[in-house]
Write a protein that holds these residues in place. Structure first.
Motif, PDB file in Angstrom:
ATOM      1  N   VAL A 296      -3.971   6.943  -2.183  1.00  0.00           N
ATOM      2  CA  VAL A 296      -3.614   5.563  -1.823  1.00  0.00           C
ATOM      3  C   VAL A 296      -3.612   4.705  -3.079  1.00  0.00           C
ATOM      4  CG1 VAL A 296      -4.185   3.552  -0.388  1.00  0.00           C
ATOM      5  CG2 VAL A 296      -4.731   5.861   0.439  1.00  0.00           C
ATOM      6  N   MET A 297      -2.552   3.943  -3.249  1.00  0.00           N
ATOM      7  CA  MET A 297      -2.434   3.023  -4.382  1.00  0.00           C
ATOM      8  C   MET A 297      -2.064   1.641  -3.824  1.00  0.00           C
ATOM      9  SD  MET A 297      -2.772   5.409  -6.717  1.00  0.00           S
ATOM     10  CE  MET A 297      -2.263   4.873  -8.347  1.00  0.00           C
ATOM     11  N   HIS A 298      -2.536   0.596  -4.480  1.00  0.00           N
ATOM     12  CA  HIS A 298      -2.149  -0.766  -4.090  1.00  0.00           C
ATOM     13  C   HIS A 298      -1.377  -1.420  -5.230  1.00  0.00           C
ATOM     14  CE1 HIS A 298      -5.234  -1.635  -0.649  1.00  0.00           C
ATOM     15  NE2 HIS A 298      -4.346  -0.723  -0.327  1.00  0.00           N
TER      16      HIS A 298
ATOM     17  N   ASN B  20      -0.460  12.438 -10.876  1.00  0.00           N
ATOM     18  CA  ASN B  20      -0.270  11.612 -12.080  1.00  0.00           C
ATOM     19  C   ASN B  20       0.968  10.731 -11.905  1.00  0.00           C
ATOM     20  OD1 ASN B  20      -2.357  13.086 -13.206  1.00  0.00           O
ATOM     21  ND2 ASN B  20      -0.994  14.456 -14.342  1.00  0.00           N
ATOM     22  N   THR B  21       1.042   9.687 -12.716  1.00  0.00           N
ATOM     23  CA  THR B  21       2.249   8.847 -12.715  1.00  0.00           C
ATOM     24  C   THR B  21       2.858   8.862 -14.118  1.00  0.00           C
ATOM     25  OG1 THR B  21       1.218   7.479 -11.016  1.00  0.00           O
ATOM     26  CG2 THR B  21       3.184   6.585 -12.067  1.00  0.00           C
ATOM     27  N   ASN B  22       4.177   8.862 -14.159  1.00  0.00           N
ATOM     28  CA  ASN B  22       4.935   8.927 -15.416  1.00  0.00           C
ATOM     29  C   ASN B  22       5.815   7.683 -15.553  1.00  0.00           C
ATOM     30  OD1 ASN B  22       4.527  12.082 -15.806  1.00  0.00           O
ATOM     31  ND2 ASN B  22       5.109  11.717 -13.687  1.00  0.00           N
TER      32      ASN B  22
ATOM     33  N   ALA C 255       0.851  -1.194   0.000  1.00  0.00           N
ATOM     34  CA  ALA C 255       0.000   0.000   0.000  1.00  0.00           C
ATOM     35  C   ALA C 255       0.881   1.237   0.000  1.00  0.00           C
ATOM     36  CB  ALA C 255      -0.904  -0.009   1.227  1.00  0.00           C
ATOM     37  N   LEU C 256       0.690   2.086  -0.995  1.00  0.00           N
ATOM     38  CA  LEU C 256       1.394   3.379  -1.019  1.00  0.00           C
ATOM     39  C   LEU C 256       0.375   4.424  -0.611  1.00  0.00           C
ATOM     40  CD1 LEU C 256       2.805   1.993  -4.018  1.00  0.00           C
ATOM     41  CD2 LEU C 256       4.284   3.770  -3.119  1.00  0.00           C
ATOM     42  N   ASP C 257       0.498   4.878   0.633  1.00  0.00           N
ATOM     43  CA  ASP C 257      -0.464   5.825   1.201  1.00  0.00           C
ATOM     44  C   ASP C 257       0.295   7.121   1.498  1.00  0.00           C
ATOM     45  OD1 ASP C 257      -2.122   7.285   2.873  1.00  0.00           O
ATOM     46  OD2 ASP C 257      -2.865   5.522   3.952  1.00  0.00           O
TER      47      ASP C 257
ATOM     48  N   ALA D 216      11.154   2.790 -16.144  1.00  0.00           N
ATOM     49  CA  ALA D 216      11.245   3.402 -14.816  1.00  0.00           C
ATOM     50  C   ALA D 216      10.015   4.296 -14.671  1.00  0.00           C
ATOM     51  CB  ALA D 216      12.526   4.222 -14.683  1.00  0.00           C
ATOM     52  N   HIS D 217       9.706   4.728 -13.440  1.00  0.00           N
ATOM     53  CA  HIS D 217       8.509   5.546 -13.246  1.00  0.00           C
ATOM     54  C   HIS D 217       8.698   6.559 -12.124  1.00  0.00           C
ATOM     55  CE1 HIS D 217       8.134   1.825 -10.910  1.00  0.00           C
ATOM     56  NE2 HIS D 217       7.484   2.530 -10.008  1.00  0.00           N
ATOM     57  N   TYR D 218       7.738   7.493 -12.058  1.00  0.00           N
ATOM     58  CA  TYR D 218       7.794   8.628 -11.130  1.00  0.00           C
ATOM     59  C   TYR D 218       6.354   9.043 -10.864  1.00  0.00           C
ATOM     60  CZ  TYR D 218       9.122  13.425  -9.594  1.00  0.00           C
ATOM     61  OH  TYR D 218       9.315  14.593  -8.903  1.00  0.00           O
TER      62      TYR D 218
ATOM     63  N   ARG E  64      -3.041  10.240 -16.134  1.00  0.00           N
ATOM     64  CA  ARG E  64      -3.914  10.857 -15.132  1.00  0.00           C
ATOM     65  C   ARG E  64      -4.905   9.794 -14.666  1.00  0.00           C
ATOM     66  NH1 ARG E  64      -7.747  16.283 -15.312  1.00  0.00           N
ATOM     67  NH2 ARG E  64      -8.493  15.927 -13.198  1.00  0.00           N
ATOM     68  N   TRP E  65      -4.858   9.471 -13.381  1.00  0.00           N
ATOM     69  CA  TRP E  65      -5.621   8.351 -12.841  1.00  0.00           C
ATOM     70  C   TRP E  65      -7.109   8.668 -12.694  1.00  0.00           C
ATOM     71  CZ3 TRP E  65      -3.486   3.614 -11.832  1.00  0.00           C
ATOM     72  CH2 TRP E  65      -2.089   3.551 -11.775  1.00  0.00           C
ATOM     73  N   SER E  66      -7.942   7.643 -12.924  1.00  0.00           N
ATOM     74  CA  SER E  66      -9.371   7.693 -12.564  1.00  0.00           C
ATOM     75  C   SER E  66      -9.662   6.446 -11.752  1.00  0.00           C
ATOM     76  CB  SER E  66     -10.251   7.641 -13.812  1.00  0.00           C
ATOM     77  OG  SER E  66      -9.999   8.740 -14.639  1.00  0.00           O
TER      78      SER E  66
HETATM   79  O1  LIG Z   1       1.997   5.975  -6.754  1.00  0.00           O
HETATM   80  C1  LIG Z   1       2.253   5.747  -7.930  1.00  0.00           C
HETATM   81  O2  LIG Z   1       1.591   6.189  -8.870  1.00  0.00           O
HETATM   82  C2  LIG Z   1       3.409   4.854  -8.279  1.00  0.00           C
HETATM   83  C3  LIG Z   1       4.021   4.320  -7.056  1.00  0.00           C
HETATM   84  C4  LIG Z   1       5.185   3.426  -7.327  1.00  0.00           C
HETATM   85  O3  LIG Z   1       6.298   3.842  -7.474  1.00  0.00           O
HETATM   86  C5  LIG Z   1       4.927   1.989  -7.419  1.00  0.00           C
HETATM   87  O4  LIG Z   1       3.781   1.575  -7.283  1.00  0.00           O
HETATM   88  O5  LIG Z   1       5.881   1.246  -7.640  1.00  0.00           O
END
Ligand SMILES: O=C(O)CCC(=O)C(=O)O
Ligand SMILES: [Fe+2]
Length: 296
Positions: free
Chosen positions: A280-282, A137-139, A98-100, A267-269, A252-254
């Motif tokens: 919050v992302m899972h 947003n995520t890149n 969980a990324l909170d 890679a991402h950011y 852009r998330w929905s």
């Molecule tokens: O929160 C996000 O959009 C990406 C988070 C992240 O780096 C991941 O889920 O690995």
């Protein structure tokens, strides 16, 4: 959330007819696919092959909860635990990370997941749980395009290099906070310390054979076996190529979105521009292999 489409995937187990490509070298939106159906129908292998081809896949309008996300991951491969040192989202879900944002769970630095362990996960599957109205947003960048954008002479040099990857700056504090300073079992071993690892600077994708620039500002601390000044200069060059706008796709998330990416080629950011709003992302990750360079 709009109605979930029933996947007509039996007629196309490769999913290619569902794909809308987003950039010339990578990233695709996948239309009219219900990921729960894909998991139930045992079509995970097709999705995995599609991911190796397109590197990042975007799905929308998915009625997926935490259990369905785990089922999807299992349909595509073997799951890792949530993270080497961060506990699972719940006691019942040790494999969900969980990324909170309220708990420091932000990823506003370019990185590829878990490259600070000898065997990083091959892919990540991320689901939006709670989103800010705007921002967050995520890149993603294409590390194969980044490698290709180097001149041949620099590519040849990069092919020979190895780099140190260290998760301490981002994750040492999570480990310290865990009871007894103990993390999770990763690759059959309990993580008690984040020991820097050696990775090839250029990774050869085990499925496609393509080369990528496998360094990232999140975890790559230095180029090995060169001077400090050379290491800094080389990393500056590599990071600048990594983040060229033409290598980047932004999402852009929905609610209902699921995104999966190949950690062997991207890679991402995640943008942090939503103040003190909760996001919050899972995530679940698929077990990967030990990165291999062109010379190994
Ligand atoms: O929160 C996000 O959009 C990406 C988070 C992240 O780096 C991941 O889920 O690995
Ligand atoms: Fe990440």
């Amino acid at each position: 959330m709009t109605a979930v489409q029933i996947a007509p995937t039996a007629s196309d187990p490769t999913f290619e007819t569902h794909v809308e490509r987003l950039l010339p070298t990578f990233a695709a939106r996948v239309h009219d696919v219900d990921l729960r159906e894909v998991a139930a129908a045992g079509e995970g292998a097709g999705l995995r092959a599609l991911l190796a081809r397109h590197k990042v896949l975007f799905f929308s309008d998915q009625a997926i909860d935490i259990d369905a996300q785990v089922a999807l991951g299992l349909a595509m491969g073997e799951l890792t635990v949530s993270h080497p040192v961060v506990a699972g989202a719940t006691n019942d879900h040790p494999e969900v990370y969980a990324l909170d944002s309220y708990d420091g769970g932000r990823s506003d630095i370019w990185h590829t997941d878990v490259t600070f362990m000898p065997r990083p996960p091959m892919a990540s599957i991320l689901r939006a749980v709670k989103l800010p109205d705007v921002g967050g947003n995520t890149n993603w960048v294409d590390l194969e395009a980044a490698y290709e954008s180097l001149t041949p002479t620099v590519r040849e040099l990069a092919d020979q290099l190895e780099a140190e990857h260290d998760g301490s700056r981002e994750f040492a504090e999570y480990l310290e906070k865990r009871r007894g300073g103990e993390g999770n079992d990763w690759d059959g071993e309990k993580v008690r310390q984040l020991v820097p690892v050696r990775q090839p600077v250029v990774r050869v994708h085990p499925e496609t054979g393509r080369r990528s620039l496998f360094v990232n500002p999140g975890f790559t601390t230095r180029i090995l076996d060169v001077s400090d000044a050379e290491s800094r200069g080389l990393l500056d060059i590599f990071f600048a190529h990594l983040t060229k706008p033409e290598h980047l796709v932004r999402h852009r998330w929905s609610a209902g979105d699921v995104v999966m990416w190949d950690n062997r080629s991207t890679a991402h950011y995640a943008d942090f521009n939503y103040g003190d709003v909760q996001r919050v992302m899972h995530r679940v990750t698929l077990r990967g292999d030990i990165p291999v360079g062109p010379r190994s």
